[in-house]
Enzyme design. Structure first.
Site, PDB file in Angstrom:
ATOM      1  N   CYS A   1     -65.236  32.989  93.314  1.00 24.95           N
ATOM      2  CA  CYS A   1     -64.951  33.357  91.932  1.00 24.95           C
ATOM      3  C   CYS A   1     -63.989  34.539  91.921  1.00 24.95           C
ATOM      4  CB  CYS A   1     -66.257  33.723  91.232  1.00 24.95           C
ATOM      5  SG  CYS A   1     -66.085  34.165  89.505  1.00 24.95           S
ATOM      6  N   LEU A   2     -63.010  34.502  91.027  1.00 23.90           N
ATOM      7  CA  LEU A   2     -62.080  35.618  90.920  1.00 23.90           C
ATOM      8  C   LEU A   2     -62.790  36.907  90.511  1.00 23.90           C
ATOM      9  CD1 LEU A   2     -58.989  33.889  89.253  1.00 23.90           C
ATOM     10  CD2 LEU A   2     -59.323  34.492  91.654  1.00 23.90           C
TER      11      LEU A   2
ATOM     12  N   HIS B   1     -69.286  30.306  82.992  1.00 21.57           N
ATOM     13  CA  HIS B   1     -68.877  31.655  82.556  1.00 21.57           C
ATOM     14  C   HIS B   1     -69.051  31.824  81.051  1.00 21.57           C
ATOM     15  CE1 HIS B   1     -67.401  33.708  86.093  1.00 21.57           C
ATOM     16  NE2 HIS B   1     -66.681  32.654  86.440  1.00 21.57           N
TER      17      HIS B   1
ATOM     18  N   GLN C   1     -63.731  36.505  82.023  1.00 22.03           N
ATOM     19  CA  GLN C   1     -63.251  37.120  83.251  1.00 22.03           C
ATOM     20  C   GLN C   1     -62.052  38.036  83.024  1.00 22.03           C
ATOM     21  OE1 GLN C   1     -63.367  33.096  85.349  1.00 22.03           O
ATOM     22  NE2 GLN C   1     -63.668  34.571  87.014  1.00 22.03           N
TER      23      GLN C   1
ATOM     24  N   HIS D   1     -67.912  25.311  86.834  1.00 22.86           N
ATOM     25  CA  HIS D   1     -67.906  26.738  87.191  1.00 22.86           C
ATOM     26  C   HIS D   1     -67.405  27.584  86.017  1.00 22.86           C
ATOM     27  CE1 HIS D   1     -67.218  30.157  90.082  1.00 22.86           C
ATOM     28  NE2 HIS D   1     -66.397  30.489  89.104  1.00 22.86           N
ATOM     29  N   GLU D   2     -66.280  27.184  85.442  1.00 20.29           N
ATOM     30  CA  GLU D   2     -65.709  27.947  84.325  1.00 20.29           C
ATOM     31  C   GLU D   2     -66.562  27.812  83.069  1.00 20.29           C
ATOM     32  OE1 GLU D   2     -63.599  30.098  85.126  1.00 20.29           O
ATOM     33  OE2 GLU D   2     -63.122  29.215  87.063  1.00 20.29           O
TER      34      GLU D   2
ATOM     35  N   GLY E   1     -59.258  28.165  88.411  1.00 22.25           N
ATOM     36  CA  GLY E   1     -59.785  28.259  87.061  1.00 22.25           C
ATOM     37  C   GLY E   1     -60.007  29.714  86.687  1.00 22.25           C
TER      38      GLY E   1
END
Length: 182
Positions: A92-93, A138, A50, A134-135, A45
């Site tokens: 997480c990226l 953000h 991000q 999670h996304e 994701g």
């Protein structure tokens, strides 16, 4: 086209994202670029903050050989239900190389718009539910480390401050990604 990946603690990651109002070709191009960036980073994701854009947009792709077409775009999403609390090890990226077990939910119902602006509803379980939540977080200016208890959160933030550059370089050294630390 790959987009720059924003690394914590960049301020855009703490901002509440703005709704998207125009559904046009430039939005479709942005979505394609976010998907390409997510895949290059080997994520499941990626949210617009991000990549430095404070917009209510994220993509999730939990594709496997058994389910190759699990890519979906979520615009201006709303969580209708989150159920079945669990602990899940998340990464997480924007916090590359950092993984922590955090509270989340393994069942979610979400409503969102697609790239054409059409509303849809999705019910998701397990990894897909965790990825969606999670996304979604953000877009609210929250990261998975914010769900740690205060002691673990402070220790994790200190660890990250000391090791961010090394972890980012190690995680993305074999990719084409460019990262922005601040």
């Amino acid at each position: 086209m790959l987009l720059d990946l924003i690394i914590y603690p960049h301020p855009v990651l703490k901002a509440v994202a703005k709704p998207i109002e125009v559904f046009d070709e430039s939005l479709s191009e942005l979505i394609a670029n976010i998907v390409e960036t997510m895949h290059e980073g080997a994520g499941v994701g990626l949210a617009a903050p991000q990549v430095g854009l404070s917009l209510q947009l994220f993509v999730v792709d939990t594709s496997t050989p058994e389910e190759p077409s699990a890519l979906r775009t979520y615009i201006n999403p709303r969580i209708i239900l989150q159920d079945k609390p669990i602990l899940w090890e998340e990464g997480c990226l924007s916090l590359p190389g950092l993984y922590r077990e955090v509270p989340t939910h393994q069942h979610v119902i979400i409503e969102a718009r697609d790239a054409r602006g059409e509303w849809f509803r999705e019910e998701a379980h397990d990894l897909r539910a965790v990825a969606i939540l999670h996304e979604f977080a953000h877009l609210q200016g929250s990261l998975f480390i914010d769900r740690l208890n205060p002691v673990k959160r402070n220790l994790t933030k200190k660890y990250w401050a000391k090791n961010a550059a090394k972890l980012t370089e190690h995680t993305y050294r074999d990719t084409k990604l460019h990262c922005k630390m601040n």
